[in-house]
Design a protein around this motif. Structure first.
Motif: not given
Length: 161
Positions: A141-142, A145
């Protein structure tokens, strides 16, 4: 991701694989050691689905693996503020995966970089994995992003030629 292969997400402290690695670690051919991010193509001579591979791995008392060690590519990206061009990557966002799996490469900044001869961008293929950003391994998820930022450096496991 590719349903016909498995990717090694970690090598445990005990079992068949760590035992093999310990006996093979000092061999002149370090290529026989099983590592994180390796792709398993066959188990005991069987080329099948990842589900079948998992079953074979769980039940086998003896293993013969056909695997591919990835190359690691670093790709520096700088977007121009006035032309916020998309990267042109379709990725699979699976929170249990080790990295973002590239599903497709479409028109965008990375395909333009490849056309202009950028070595790293020209090597990207579907099923490669983005495993980190800005010199750090990160959760998926990082990584996802960070793909929106104007300047970043991708760490990519490259499995093809």
């Amino acid at each position: 991701s590719d349903p016909t292969v498995l990717v090694v997400t970690q090598v445990l402290a005990s079992g068949l694989i760590p035992s093999w690695n310990k006996t093979s670690l000092n061999s002149p051919e370090d290529e026989v050691v099983v590592r994180k991010f390796d792709r398993i193509l066959q188990v005991n001579g069987v080329k099948s689905s990842s589900d079948k591979f998992l079953k074979l791995l769980a039940e086998a008392s003896k293993l013969e693996l056909t695997l591919v060690h990835p190359g690691l590519e670093t790709i520096r990206i700088r977007r121009q503020q006035q032309q916020k061009q998309p990267l042109g990557l379709l990725v699979a966002l699976n929170p249990n995966s080790c990295g973002l799996v590239i599903r497709a490469i479409e028109a965008g900044l990375l395909s333009t970089m490849a056309e202009q001869g950028h070595q790293g961008a020209s090597r990207l293929r579907p099923h490669d994995r983005i495993i980190g950003v800005d010199s750090e391994h990160r959760p998926v998820h990082e990584i996802a992003a960070k793909l929106q930022e104007d300047e970043l450096t991708l760490m990519v496991c490259i499995y093809g030629a």
